[in-house]
Design a protein around this motif. Structure first.
Motif, PDB file in Angstrom:
ATOM      1  N   UNK A   1      -2.434   3.294  -9.779  1.00  0.00           N
ATOM      2  CA  UNK A   1      -2.035   4.618  -9.283  1.00  0.00           C
ATOM      3  C   UNK A   1      -2.992   5.703  -9.765  1.00  0.00           C
TER       4      UNK A   1
ATOM      5  N   UNK B   1       7.745  -0.975  -6.179  1.00  0.00           N
ATOM      6  CA  UNK B   1       8.841  -0.789  -5.234  1.00  0.00           C
ATOM      7  C   UNK B   1       8.402   0.146  -4.123  1.00  0.00           C
ATOM      8  N   UNK B   2       8.674  -0.233  -2.922  1.00  0.00           N
ATOM      9  CA  UNK B   2       8.319   0.590  -1.771  1.00  0.00           C
ATOM     10  C   UNK B   2       9.392   1.666  -1.612  1.00  0.00           C
ATOM     11  N   UNK B   3       9.041   2.942  -1.839  1.00  0.00           N
ATOM     12  CA  UNK B   3      10.049   4.004  -1.776  1.00  0.00           C
ATOM     13  C   UNK B   3      10.640   4.166  -0.382  1.00  0.00           C
TER      14      UNK B   3
ATOM     15  N   UNK C   1      -5.136   2.613  -2.752  1.00  0.00           N
ATOM     16  CA  UNK C   1      -4.253   1.881  -3.664  1.00  0.00           C
ATOM     17  C   UNK C   1      -4.573   0.384  -3.623  1.00  0.00           C
ATOM     18  N   UNK C   2      -4.876  -0.108  -2.452  1.00  0.00           N
ATOM     19  CA  UNK C   2      -5.253  -1.523  -2.328  1.00  0.00           C
ATOM     20  C   UNK C   2      -6.648  -1.751  -2.919  1.00  0.00           C
TER      21      UNK C   2
ATOM     22  N   UNK D   1      -4.564   7.593   0.461  1.00  0.00           N
ATOM     23  CA  UNK D   1      -3.973   7.051  -0.766  1.00  0.00           C
ATOM     24  C   UNK D   1      -3.581   5.589  -0.597  1.00  0.00           C
ATOM     25  N   UNK D   2      -2.972   5.262   0.525  1.00  0.00           N
ATOM     26  CA  UNK D   2      -2.488   3.888   0.696  1.00  0.00           C
ATOM     27  C   UNK D   2      -3.661   2.907   0.758  1.00  0.00           C
TER      28      UNK D   2
ATOM     29  N   UNK E   1      -4.726  -1.958   6.298  1.00  0.00           N
ATOM     30  CA  UNK E   1      -3.962  -0.745   5.996  1.00  0.00           C
ATOM     31  C   UNK E   1      -4.532   0.440   6.777  1.00  0.00           C
TER      32      UNK E   1
ATOM     33  N   UNK F   1       0.823  -1.210   0.000  1.00  0.00           N
ATOM     34  CA  UNK F   1       0.000   0.000   0.000  1.00  0.00           C
ATOM     35  C   UNK F   1       0.857   1.260   0.000  1.00  0.00           C
ATOM     36  N   UNK F   2       2.004   1.192   0.675  1.00  0.00           N
ATOM     37  CA  UNK F   2       2.865   2.379   0.740  1.00  0.00           C
ATOM     38  C   UNK F   2       3.384   2.775  -0.642  1.00  0.00           C
ATOM     39  N   UNK F   3       3.486   1.817  -1.532  1.00  0.00           N
ATOM     40  CA  UNK F   3       3.992   2.143  -2.872  1.00  0.00           C
ATOM     41  C   UNK F   3       2.993   2.970  -3.672  1.00  0.00           C
ATOM     42  N   UNK F   4       1.774   3.054  -3.209  1.00  0.00           N
ATOM     43  CA  UNK F   4       0.761   3.816  -3.943  1.00  0.00           C
ATOM     44  C   UNK F   4       0.611   5.241  -3.468  1.00  0.00           C
TER      45      UNK F   4
END
Lengths: 230, 184
Positions: free
Chosen positions: B50, B108-110, B43-44, B39-40, B147, A19-22
């Motif tokens: 995105x 990729x997880x920033x 996103x799921x 957002x997180x 989340x 989820x953090x990637x979004x």
């Protein structure tokens, strides 16, 4: 700790990481500016200077959040197209129905659609609707909001509500009103039928008709629908 | 001028009050505080899309601006905002479901500081595919639970279901995911 709990913990960790990637960075001031321009408020204590600034900055600031405004414009255009399509389809449907005998039992289909930009959801059915093996469920709807509440009984479709699978009478509960409504629902074995609340104004499918009857009542408040169990 | 001092609740209450009266600076403060959470979760709900996520959250802020005056309790603000965003994401996902081609990419997880691990990213693709096979409603349920951190009461309110129905549905989804993803 059992296997399922361990799986749940690991799954939670994976999902959170995913989820953090979004999460995209955002210009919060631009978001605020855009919604304020799109939906100006007339609050009594709103400073007069802000109204002036609205005018001064309107043109310049609109470019800040370009994609959003573009989508809004697109939505408006699609909404207008949907209205035309619904009117056209509704007219055609009415013409067809006029020549057919009314053979179905009692029931009612919602007609009030308070959304300013209605979507192409099920078209009004001028004749009563029959539910094979149907069962009645009478329940209280407490609409504490300032907008009418609309109720539907349909399957889930690709673009929201799908095929009608039951009825509700009455289908519109006026603002700040508590009243009982009667659903005509398919048998409990049917798991594809849903009760929808305010699908055009931020609501959606509420629960499967196979879960009914349940003790409690619908409560519409703060733009949300809740179920008050007993 | 909004100062970010005092307790979080007091600050949030102050921002809410000002924003409900049309104060854009205060509203920007709410955006700062809650945009990432919204957002997180979205996103799921969108299955890792995105563009849909961005659209859903933007739409949610527009609704929040108009209806913020209906919220009195600052504690309700976060779940209320996330619920609005999730509703938008669910509706957008349903509308776009037909005709969409699943784009299998490695996300990729920033914020991650660990080196790239092929095994874990195969896992990401599995997760993405598992999400793609679920309905938007089921994705909303697990997104809010795992989340968003919603409890069963908040889940029931957000998804407009009964708490018991929510728990039963969550158990069914987890069972299915376990068989699809394995124990890892």
């Amino acid at each position: 700790m059992d296997d399922m709990t361990r799986f749940e913990d690991r799954f939670e960790e994976r999902l959170r990481s995913f989820a953090r990637t979004g999460v995209q960075s955002v210009d919060s001031a631009a978001v605020a500016r855009t919604v304020a321009v799109d939906h100006p408020k007339d609050a009594p204590n709103r400073p007069a200077r802000r109204r002036l600034l609205d005018e001064v900055h309107r043109t310049r600031q609109r470019a800040v959040f370009g994609p959003w405004r573009t989508r809004s414009a697109l939505k408006t255009a699609l909404g207008a197209a949907a209205v035309v399509a619904v009117v056209a389809l509704g007219g055609a449907y009415f013409v067809i129905q006029r020549g057919q005998p009314a053979v179905f039992g009692s029931g009612q289909t919602p007609t009030a659609r308070p959304s300013p930009t209605p979507t192409a959801t099920p078209s009004p059915t001028p004749t009563p609707f029959v539910v094979p093996g149907g069962r009645n469920w009478t329940v209280t709807v407490n609409n504490e909001s300032s907008d009418p509440t609309t109720l539907f009984v349909t399957e889930e479709g690709e673009t929201g509500m799908g095929r009608q699978c039951g009825t509700v009478t009455p289908s519109v509960v006026p603002p700040n009103t508590t009243m009982t409504v009667t659903f005509l629902l398919p048998p409990k074995r049917v798991t594809t039928c849903w009760i929808w609340v305010n699908p055009d104004t931020g609501g959606g499918s509420f629960f499967q008709t196979s879960d009914a009857p349940m003790k409690g009542e619908f409560l519409i408040r703060d733009g949300q629908t809740m179920w008050g169990g007993q | 001028m909004v100062t970010m001092t005092g307790s979080t609740t007091e600050t949030s209450a102050g921002l809410m009050r000002l924003a409900a009266d049309g104060d854009e600076v205060a509203f920007a403060g709410l955006v700062d505080a809650h945009h990432a959470d919204m957002s997180s979760v979205c996103f799921v709900v969108t299955g890792g899309d995105v563009e849909l996520t961005e659209e859903a959250v933007q739409s949610a802020w527009s609704i929040a601006w108009r209806k913020l005056h209906t919220i009195r309790d600052p504690e309700r603000l976060r779940p209320w905002l996330i619920s609005i965003a999730v509703n938008e994401a669910r509706q957008l996902s349903r509308r776009r479901r037909r005709g969409r081609v699943l784009e299998v990419t490695v996300a990729l997880d920033p914020s991650s500081t660990t080196p790239w691990d092929p095994d874990s990213h195969v896992g990401d693709i599995d997760l993405r595919n598992a999400l793609a096979g679920m309905s938007a409603e089921d994705r909303a349920l697990i997104a809010l639970r795992y989340v968003g951190g919603f409890d069963s009461t908040e889940l029931a309110r957000a998804l407009q279901m009964s708490p018991s129905g929510t728990r039963a549905r969550l158990a069914r989804i987890l069972g299915r995911l376990r068989s699809e993803l394995g124990d890892g």
